[in-house]
Design a protein around this motif. Structure first.
Motif, PDB file in Angstrom:
ATOM      1  N   PHE A   1      36.606 -29.200  -2.070  1.00 54.35           N
ATOM      2  CA  PHE A   1      35.575 -30.249  -1.686  1.00 54.35           C
ATOM      3  C   PHE A   1      36.073 -31.260  -0.771  1.00 54.35           C
ATOM      4  O   PHE A   1      35.842 -31.798   0.216  1.00 54.35           O
ATOM      5  N   LYS A   2      37.172 -31.661  -1.249  1.00 54.25           N
ATOM      6  CA  LYS A   2      38.001 -33.145  -0.791  1.00 54.25           C
ATOM      7  C   LYS A   2      38.358 -32.766   0.753  1.00 54.25           C
ATOM      8  O   LYS A   2      38.208 -33.420   1.591  1.00 54.25           O
ATOM      9  N   SER A   3      39.015 -31.488   0.689  1.00 53.12           N
ATOM     10  CA  SER A   3      39.679 -30.930   2.261  1.00 53.12           C
ATOM     11  C   SER A   3      38.597 -30.946   3.108  1.00 53.12           C
ATOM     12  O   SER A   3      38.636 -31.506   4.066  1.00 53.12           O
ATOM     13  N   LEU A   4      37.401 -30.248   2.566  1.00 54.38           N
ATOM     14  CA  LEU A   4      36.223 -29.855   3.550  1.00 54.38           C
ATOM     15  C   LEU A   4      35.623 -31.373   4.129  1.00 54.38           C
ATOM     16  O   LEU A   4      35.419 -31.457   5.248  1.00 54.38           O
ATOM     17  N   LEU A   5      35.441 -32.314   3.315  1.00 51.24           N
ATOM     18  CA  LEU A   5      34.990 -33.540   3.531  1.00 51.24           C
ATOM     19  C   LEU A   5      35.771 -34.307   4.455  1.00 51.24           C
ATOM     20  O   LEU A   5      35.339 -35.191   5.277  1.00 51.24           O
ATOM     21  N   LYS A   6      37.160 -34.363   4.308  1.00 48.82           N
ATOM     22  CA  LYS A   6      38.116 -34.835   4.843  1.00 48.82           C
ATOM     23  C   LYS A   6      37.984 -34.335   6.366  1.00 48.82           C
ATOM     24  O   LYS A   6      38.428 -34.972   7.366  1.00 48.82           O
ATOM     25  N   MET A   7      37.761 -32.986   6.387  1.00 42.78           N
ATOM     26  CA  MET A   7      37.762 -32.415   7.741  1.00 42.78           C
ATOM     27  C   MET A   7      36.409 -32.464   8.468  1.00 42.78           C
ATOM     28  O   MET A   7      36.338 -31.929   9.699  1.00 42.78           O
ATOM     29  N   GLY A   8      35.499 -33.314   7.958  1.00 40.77           N
ATOM     30  CA  GLY A   8      34.179 -33.452   8.822  1.00 40.77           C
ATOM     31  C   GLY A   8      33.284 -32.395   8.458  1.00 40.77           C
ATOM     32  O   GLY A   8      31.980 -32.461   9.001  1.00 40.77           O
ATOM     33  N   VAL A   9      33.584 -31.490   7.313  1.00 40.82           N
ATOM     34  CA  VAL A   9      32.438 -30.448   7.267  1.00 40.82           C
ATOM     35  C   VAL A   9      31.574 -30.637   6.322  1.00 40.82           C
ATOM     36  O   VAL A   9      31.746 -31.564   5.253  1.00 40.82           O
TER      37      VAL A   9
END
Ligand code: GLU
Length: 382
Positions: free
Chosen positions: A137-145
């Motif tokens: 989740f953290k990575s996706l949110l960081k990527m703007g997804v």
């Protein structure tokens, strides 16, 4: 664009303005046409227009969407409201593709990517899986997804089912440390009596504690496609509030549901927690029994005091046997306890990578690994 209304409504509703991470749960009863079992496309377009607006204004958004079973049912021509388990699972498998595709196609117009995440309740109870979900989740949110979440209905059997997406959404809110959870449904929120049979029922705008009396009073929904009634919504509120996350139940039936509920004061119920996410999480980390110790150098202590994560380079020695996700004490060279945190690596891995720079981790472990030994969110200094 209609979503511009959200700019002025933000003044009316500060929690949305302040919340960095928002989970929005969309019930089948508002997303799917109950007669034809097809998506209400215009409605979905209006909601995603608002969501794209919030996203462009710096919010992290996670969508928890129901609807896969209802959509699959129409493809399979199953009309019964009480499907057998295998029929539900087959319908979910068919419908989930359509559901995810609908979100993806619309959000693409705003240059926003989506990602599908399917979860079962035991995923969040197993500590290693929990950490993996959280970091995805953290990575996706960081990527703007924008992650689109649903229960993994095709593998869920009775024991492992969240059972309804209200509670799933509350779990997701805690996993992602969201500040706000919005349940969009076909009801205006909580009443002191069942409003369907009591015309004098009073709407409750603000709840600070979910009581047994409220749970007893809550009646089951009569909607054909959604599993959760008011009872599961109140249970979701309990989970969210215990985790320090505010929750809102709002009527999402009309187009542009988010600006609608903000504008129509009194048409939603807010559930306000006693403390915020960070405080509660820190209390929880400190309450866990530690399984080992990490001795760290002065540079690392300074970094931790500046709210940075603990990196392998700063670790001098490791004591005890622990798994990834276990709590460990953080001690100085003089064996003084400095803090406590959840280890991102097992004690076995720590022995290989202690003192290593980030770019050396992969060579030592044989796989890329993670940057932080203890992430700053998983760490409490004493
Ligand atoms: N996961 C189910 C679906 O997508 C819905 C569960 C619910 O409505 O709470 O159909």
């Amino acid at each position: 664009m209609e979503s511009n209304r959200l700019i002025s409504s933000n003044k009316n509703y500060l929690q949305i303005l302040n919340a960095k991470t928002i989970v929005i749960k969309i019930g089948s009863s508002i997303l799917i046409d109950p007669k034809k079992n097809i998506l209400k496309n215009k409605w979905l377009n209006s909601l995603l227009d608002e969501i794209a607006f919030l996203k462009k204004n710096g919010k992290n958004i996670i969508i928890v969407s129901s609807g896969s079973i209802a959509l699959g049912k129409s493809v399979l021509n199953l009309s019964s409201n009480k499907l057998k388990l295998d029929e539900s699972q087959a319908s979910a498998a068919i419908g989930q593709i359509k559901l995810a595709q609908a979100y993806d196609l619309i959000l693409k117009k705003y240059n926003i990517y989506t990602a599908q995440i399917l979860l079962t309740s035991d995923d969040s109870q197993n500590r290693r899986r929990y950490l993996n979900i959280r970091s995805t989740f953290k990575s996706l949110l960081k990527m703007g997804v924008i992650p689109i979440v649903n229960e993994n209905d095709t593998v869920a059997t009775e024991e492992i089912k969240f059972g309804d997406n209200d509670r799933l959404a509350a779990q997701v809110a805690l996993i992602t440390e969201a500040n706000l959870l919005i349940l969009l449904s076909d009801i205006d929120g909580l009443y002191d009596k069942d409003p369907n049979i009591n015309p004098d029922a009073k709407h409750l705008a603000l709840i600070k504690e979910v009581t047994r009396k409220m749970l007893n009073m809550a009646s089951q929904t009569t909607s054909e496609n959604s599993k959760g009634g008011m009872v599961t919504k109140l249970e979701a509120a309990k989970i969210a509030m215990n985790g320090g996350c505010e929750m809102i139940i709002a009527n999402g039936l009309k187009k542009f549901p988010i600006s609608n509920f903000i504008f129509e004061a009194g048409k939603y119920t807010r559930f306000i927690p006693k403390s915020d996410v960070k405080t509660l999480r820190k209390q929880w980390i400190l309450s866990i029994k530690t399984k080992g110790k990490l001795k760290i150098d002065k540079g690392a202590i300074k970094a931790l005091m500046n709210h940075k994560s603990l990196l392998p380079a700063g670790v001098i020695e490791s004591f005890g046997n622990f798994e990834r996700g276990d709590a460990v004490e953080i001690i100085s060279k003089n064996n003084e306890k400095i803090g406590q945190g959840l280890s991102g690596y097992s004690s076995f891995d720590v022995l290989q990578i202690k003192g290593c720079k980030t770019n050396e981790i992969e060579k030592k472990l044989g796989h890329p690994g993670r940057v932080a030994m203890i992430h700053t969110d998983d760490l409490v200094l004493i």
